[in-house]
Write a protein that holds these residues in place. Structure first.
Motif, mmCIF file in Angstrom:
data_model
loop_
_atom_site.group_PDB
_atom_site.id
_atom_site.type_symbol
_atom_site.label_atom_id
_atom_site.label_comp_id
_atom_site.label_asym_id
_atom_site.label_seq_id
_atom_site.Cartn_x
_atom_site.Cartn_y
_atom_site.Cartn_z
ATOM 1 N N ALA A 25 7.564 2.463 4.495
ATOM 2 C CA ALA A 25 8.172 3.665 3.989
ATOM 3 C C ALA A 25 8.407 4.529 5.110
ATOM 4 O O ALA A 25 7.455 4.933 6.045
ATOM 5 N N ASP A 68 0.910 -1.094 0.082
ATOM 6 C CA ASP A 68 -0.079 0.163 0.039
ATOM 7 C C ASP A 68 1.112 1.310 0.046
ATOM 8 O O ASP A 68 1.885 1.222 -0.448
ATOM 9 N N TYR A 69 0.601 2.417 0.302
ATOM 10 C CA TYR A 69 1.230 3.613 0.139
ATOM 11 C C TYR A 69 2.342 3.732 1.382
ATOM 12 O O TYR A 69 3.369 4.428 1.270
ATOM 13 N N GLU A 70 2.277 2.778 2.433
ATOM 14 C CA GLU A 70 3.315 2.782 3.521
ATOM 15 C C GLU A 70 3.928 1.624 3.744
ATOM 16 O O GLU A 70 5.049 1.414 4.263
ATOM 17 N N ASP A 110 6.394 7.553 -0.723
ATOM 18 C CA ASP A 110 5.000 6.738 -0.793
ATOM 19 C C ASP A 110 5.641 5.583 -1.605
ATOM 20 O O ASP A 110 6.418 5.570 -2.719
ATOM 21 N N THR A 127 11.499 6.129 -2.770
ATOM 22 C CA THR A 127 11.009 6.015 -1.142
ATOM 23 C C THR A 127 12.291 5.416 -0.463
ATOM 24 O O THR A 127 12.910 4.482 -0.897
#
Length: 120
Positions: free
Chosen positions: A59, A34-36, A63, A69
């Motif tokens: 992260a 996911d974004y993290e 992202d 990242t």
């Protein structure tokens, strides 16, 4: 089972280096992010079952899955797959061949990451 002797946990690295090193050694990134958070999986099929060596990361700057990242690696874990429930990380007894394969992969991953960092 957790592999705490790898020196991978808590390292902060560019996602591009971790991604390259992991995929070079057969780990799969696929849709597990996911974004993290992100997960790299290595599937091991053994006559005692199917096992997954997983390297989770999250992260700390940027992202997912952008190459620039910065990710922080967490402790690698080994789980056994149970149909239809998924991967379980409980108190399993893992075959020695599976444990040896995991340790070899983790050692190779550490070396590959170190080589990539030297080339920066």
């Amino acid at each position: 089972m957790k592999f705490t002797e790898t020196n991978l946990e808590n390292k902060e690295l560019p996602f591009s280096i971790v991604h390259y090193a992991a995929e070079t050694l057969g780990f799969v990134h696929a849709e597990q992010w996911d974004y993290e958070r992100v997960m790299f999986d290595y599937k091991i099929v053994h006559h005692d079952g199917t096992f997954y060596l997983r390297i989770p990361a999250y992260a700390v700057k940027g992202d997912m899955p952008h190459p620039s990242t910065t990710v922080k690696l967490m402790t690698p874990i080994l789980g056994k797959y149970y149909y239809p429930h998924g991967v379980e990380y409980g108190e399993e007894t893992f075959p020695q061949a599976v444990l040896d394969k995991c340790r070899t992969k983790l050692t190779s991953l550490t070396k590959t990451i170190e080589q990539e960092l030297q080339e920066l």
